[in-house]
Design an enzyme around this catalytic site. Sequence first.
Site, short mmCIF file in Angstrom:
data_model
loop_
_atom_site.label_atom_id
_atom_site.label_comp_id
_atom_site.label_asym_id
_atom_site.label_seq_id
_atom_site.Cartn_x
_atom_site.Cartn_y
_atom_site.Cartn_z
CG HIS A 1 -1.73 1.24 1.37
ND1 HIS A 1 -2.92 1.37 0.69
CD2 HIS A 1 -1.54 2.40 2.04
CE1 HIS A 1 -3.44 2.56 0.95
NE2 HIS A 1 -2.62 3.20 1.76
CG ASP B 1 -11.43 4.53 5.89
OD1 ASP B 1 -10.88 5.25 6.75
OD2 ASP B 1 -11.14 4.58 4.69
NE ARG C 1 -9.14 11.11 9.41
CZ ARG C 1 -8.34 10.26 8.75
NH1 ARG C 1 -8.80 9.10 8.31
NH2 ARG C 1 -7.09 10.57 8.52
CB SER D 1 -7.91 5.55 7.73
OG SER D 1 -8.20 5.62 6.37
CE LYS E 1 -8.55 2.78 3.66
NZ LYS E 1 -8.56 4.16 3.24
#
Length: 430
Positions: free
Chosen positions: A82, A161, A168, A183, A187
């Site tokens: 990621h 999320d 946010r 967050s 995921k």
Amino acid sequence: MRMVDIIVNKREGLENTQAEIDFLINGYVKGDIPDYQISSWLMATFFQGMSDDEAFYLTKAMLYSGDVIDLSMIDGVKVDKHSTGGVGDKTTLVLGPLVASVGAKVAKLSGRGLGHTGGTLDKMESIEGMSIDIPEDRFIHQVNDINIAVAGQTKKLVPADKLLYALRDVTGTVPSKPLIASSIMSKKLASGADVICLDVKIGDGAFMKTLDDAKDLSEIMVAIGNSFGKKVTAFITDMDQPLGMTIGNRLEVKEAMETLAGHGPEDLETLCVNIASYMIYYAHKADSLEEAKQLAYDQLHNGQALAKFHEFVEAQGGTVPVLDKFITVDEIIPYKAKKAGYIKRIKALNIGLASMKLGGGRETKEDDIDPNVGIVLHQKVGDLVKVGDTVCDIYKNKRWSDDILELLDEAYEIVEEEIQTPDTIKTIIG
Ligand code: URA
């Protein structure tokens, strides 16, 4: 339990309990707790921070707010990566086929680009016919068959999320490290991999601006992943200038293919070989990190990684691009150096925004993108240029706005004193 007490505890610097965090996330997803109370808790969290336990509880509550992908039908160690988001970041398109080519299992869910950052799904969809919409059984079958599948995240994955991130975004609470960490990790954990490599970008084009902040964020994410029994490694990498030489969907696919064929830019190849070495080693496809690194390098230079990319594209319905016919633009405008000297900075944020304004990215989620447009850099930080040298090319179709040139003027800083080429990987945590 009352939401107001949870907010007051956080405001006063006390730790929220697991029961409080579960109450807050479940209540918010069900619509029982209003935005204004969650906003207040987010701001209290922004200022008070979170303990490791709280970050773990929050991640867990978010993870189980929706579907958790079951990859147990895939044989072998499942690896994932990621990136916290960058400009010119086409790493997944290189890393995925590269590690799949040595037998590691890549079962990856990816996202779209927004604002100045690009997204893997948009790059994949710029390839004719390539689909990112794969039913779960076909996804699992494809990974068992060719070691790689990349699909879009479904709406059912971590719904908490989506709600929290939107709030946010409008309450000034995005840049909280525990909120970012939970967050991202919720995921990644919901996507089911055993081994997770995180590419945490620092610099002008990234969420984290300093090495210390990136280290803090990485440590929180590694600790969360380890609490779930996953092997997590964070690579803190440079985003003070774009990664590689291209920005824009098809331009980036082309560069990814060139990198898979062993002709990529140095920073992109270095990043991919290093992250791949951890994925390969932890997937037990090499006996040491050094051996894994050599293997990754060899696969880029012996045609195997590119061959796997072809299989991957075709398995998802795409036609492998013929590179000299892939990109069609009305005009290529050279942008020239106004000063002689060494390039000190190529602000990633400005280059990303310039590409977005050409139509290569989205200002809002609903915007259409033009896969052909973008920017091609001719030099990188540390290179010497003369007045009038082309420092980048602007690939343009219909869309144009006058501030594109202003963005590029601001992006380039050229100085007289010699500038060192920055390290692509600053440090590794985990
Ligand atoms: N990326 C995410 O997925 N979440 C954040 O909070 C920040 C970056």
